[in-house]
Design a protein around this motif. Structure first.
Motif, PDB file in Angstrom:
ATOM      1  N   PRO A   1     122.967 136.974  63.253  1.00 14.79           N
ATOM      2  CA  PRO A   1     123.393 135.627  62.838  1.00 14.79           C
ATOM      3  C   PRO A   1     124.841 135.381  63.245  1.00 14.79           C
ATOM      4  CG  PRO A   1     122.267 136.773  61.044  1.00 14.79           C
ATOM      5  CD  PRO A   1     122.501 137.794  62.120  1.00 14.79           C
ATOM      6  N   GLY A   2     125.141 134.157  63.620  1.00 14.07           N
ATOM      7  CA  GLY A   2     126.500 133.819  63.992  1.00 14.07           C
ATOM      8  C   GLY A   2     126.909 134.295  65.368  1.00 14.07           C
ATOM      9  N   PHE A   3     125.937 134.705  66.193  1.00 15.95           N
ATOM     10  CA  PHE A   3     126.259 135.237  67.519  1.00 15.95           C
ATOM     11  C   PHE A   3     126.874 134.180  68.419  1.00 15.95           C
ATOM     12  CE2 PHE A   3     125.296 136.167  71.943  1.00 15.95           C
ATOM     13  CZ  PHE A   3     125.697 137.485  72.063  1.00 15.95           C
TER      14      PHE A   3
ATOM     15  N   ASP B   1     128.831 133.627  75.635  1.00 17.61           N
ATOM     16  CA  ASP B   1     127.736 133.946  74.716  1.00 17.61           C
ATOM     17  C   ASP B   1     126.519 134.470  75.462  1.00 17.61           C
ATOM     18  OD1 ASP B   1     129.331 133.137  72.647  1.00 17.61           O
ATOM     19  OD2 ASP B   1     128.351 131.195  72.362  1.00 17.61           O
ATOM     20  N   PHE B   2     126.095 133.772  76.505  1.00 15.64           N
ATOM     21  CA  PHE B   2     124.883 134.178  77.208  1.00 15.64           C
ATOM     22  C   PHE B   2     125.104 135.402  78.090  1.00 15.64           C
ATOM     23  CE2 PHE B   2     123.402 130.224  75.580  1.00 15.64           C
ATOM     24  CZ  PHE B   2     122.023 130.325  75.547  1.00 15.64           C
TER      25      PHE B   2
ATOM     26  N   LEU C   1     120.712 122.551  66.889  1.00 14.74           N
ATOM     27  CA  LEU C   1     121.941 122.636  67.662  1.00 14.74           C
ATOM     28  C   LEU C   1     122.885 123.611  66.978  1.00 14.74           C
ATOM     29  CD1 LEU C   1     123.447 121.366  70.104  1.00 14.74           C
ATOM     30  CD2 LEU C   1     124.349 119.666  68.508  1.00 14.74           C
ATOM     31  N   HIS C   2     123.486 124.493  67.757  1.00 12.08           N
ATOM     32  CA  HIS C   2     124.334 125.558  67.199  1.00 12.08           C
ATOM     33  C   HIS C   2     125.441 125.022  66.297  1.00 12.08           C
ATOM     34  CE1 HIS C   2     127.844 128.109  66.987  1.00 12.08           C
ATOM     35  NE2 HIS C   2     128.466 127.325  67.857  1.00 12.08           N
ATOM     36  N   ASN C   3     126.229 124.071  66.793  1.00 14.10           N
ATOM     37  CA  ASN C   3     127.444 123.697  66.064  1.00 14.10           C
ATOM     38  C   ASN C   3     127.379 122.289  65.511  1.00 14.10           C
ATOM     39  OD1 ASN C   3     127.408 122.744  68.655  1.00 14.10           O
ATOM     40  ND2 ASN C   3     129.535 123.211  69.130  1.00 14.10           N
ATOM     41  N   TYR C   4     126.242 121.970  64.902  1.00 13.46           N
ATOM     42  CA  TYR C   4     126.137 120.662  64.255  1.00 13.46           C
ATOM     43  C   TYR C   4     125.349 120.797  62.965  1.00 13.46           C
ATOM     44  CZ  TYR C   4     125.049 115.877  63.107  1.00 13.46           C
ATOM     45  OH  TYR C   4     124.936 114.694  62.443  1.00 13.46           O
TER      46      TYR C   4
END
Length: 294
Positions: free
Chosen positions: A41-43, A51-52, A209-212
């Motif tokens: 989690p939080g990767f 990240d990828f 979405l990751h950051n929303y």
């Protein structure tokens, strides 16, 4: 005494070059899925490339070599837009049937720009504009006429990806409803990429979405921002997208069409289009064996 042995087989990465003016190439060298990998989690941080690159699943990279630029209003200076996608990244966890996607908006034009996805004028604030003509808009949270939509050709009936029909599913936002509407939608032959406002949600495969997080930061710009410039999201139950005929662990391929832009709201900035195909053949394994002796 505790002994832990970890064996990991390296995955092979697919690279497909596409642009807004040419059709996608074939899959090239397929990449392989992995089994036995846990993504903590939080990767994801909002930095798509980093990240990828570090994702233990391995990933496919689709390059887009065309640049979205514009001329700063009242000058002859060209500037890079945050609609410009340079890379699309993909990874898949067959154990959880979760697909990971990322857009990187680092311009390849060599021009100045914030490189924040969705920052129409590239001035560092994806919620306001300072470099476009009066009346042009750069709305926060992909609101107004801004949009992101990724269409999936899961049954591979399109020999040449296009902007018309032939797709089975869509992930993105409804134009005019911003990031709060981000999700997975049905895509019918009667739908149009230019006004995906009437799309019907498809509960089969939740997208996030990751950051929303809706309502989490009232009054501020959510989604991609100065600290988290990339556009990263996941699709769960990925193999259940309409049109797919594979189950996790089997080979698969799919085509895609991405539209990323401001519609007519930003007036002078073009929309980005990226097309391509991704395929996976075979599975590599990551196994961890723990032996405990007392």
């Amino acid at each position: 005494t505790t002994t832990t042995t970890t064996t990991e087989t390296t995955s092979t990465i697919t690279t497909v070059t596409t642009s807004t003016t040419t059709t996608s190439e074939a899959c090239g060298t397929p990449f392989q899925d992995k089994t036995g990998v846990v993504v903590p989690p939080g990767f994801f941080t909002g930095n798509t490339r980093v990240d990828f690159d570090n994702l233990p699943l391995g990933s496919a990279t689709i390059l887009d070599t065309e640049s979205v630029t514009f001329q700063i209003h009242g000058t002859t200076t060209n500037h890079a837009s945050g609609w410009d996608i340079s890379e699309v990244r993909f990874a898949y966890n067959m154990d959880t049937d979760r697909a990971y996607f990322g857009l990187d908006c680092t311009t390849l034009s060599g021009l100045a720009g914030s490189q924040i996805c969705g920052d129409a004028d590239g001035d560092g604030d994806p919620g306001a504009q300072s470099l476009l003509q009066a009346g042009a808009l750069d709305t926060p949270n992909y609101d107004g006429t801004e949009t992101f939509v990724m269409l999936f050709d899961t049954d591979n009936n399109q020999s040449t990806p296009s902007a018309s029909n032939g797709y089975e599913a869509a992930v993105g936002i409804r134009r005019g409803q911003g990031l709060a509407s981000f999700g997975t939608y049905q895509w019918l032959p009667s739908d149009t990429r230019l006004d995906p406002v009437l799309l019907t949600p498809d509960p089969c495969c939740p997208a996030q979405l990751h950051n929303y997080t809706a309502g989490a930061h009232a009054g501020s710009t959510l989604g991609p921002n100065v600290n988290e410039k990339g556009f990263e999201f996941v699709v769960d139950n990925f193999s259940q997208l309409p049109g797919f005929a594979h189950i996790p662990g089997q080979d698969y391929e799919f085509g895609f069409f991405i539209l990323h832009g401001g519609g007519n709201g930003d007036v002078s900035v073009a929309e980005e289009i990226v097309m391509g195909k991704i395929c996976s053949v075979g599975v590599t394994s990551t196994t961890t064996t723990t032996t405990t002796t007392t």
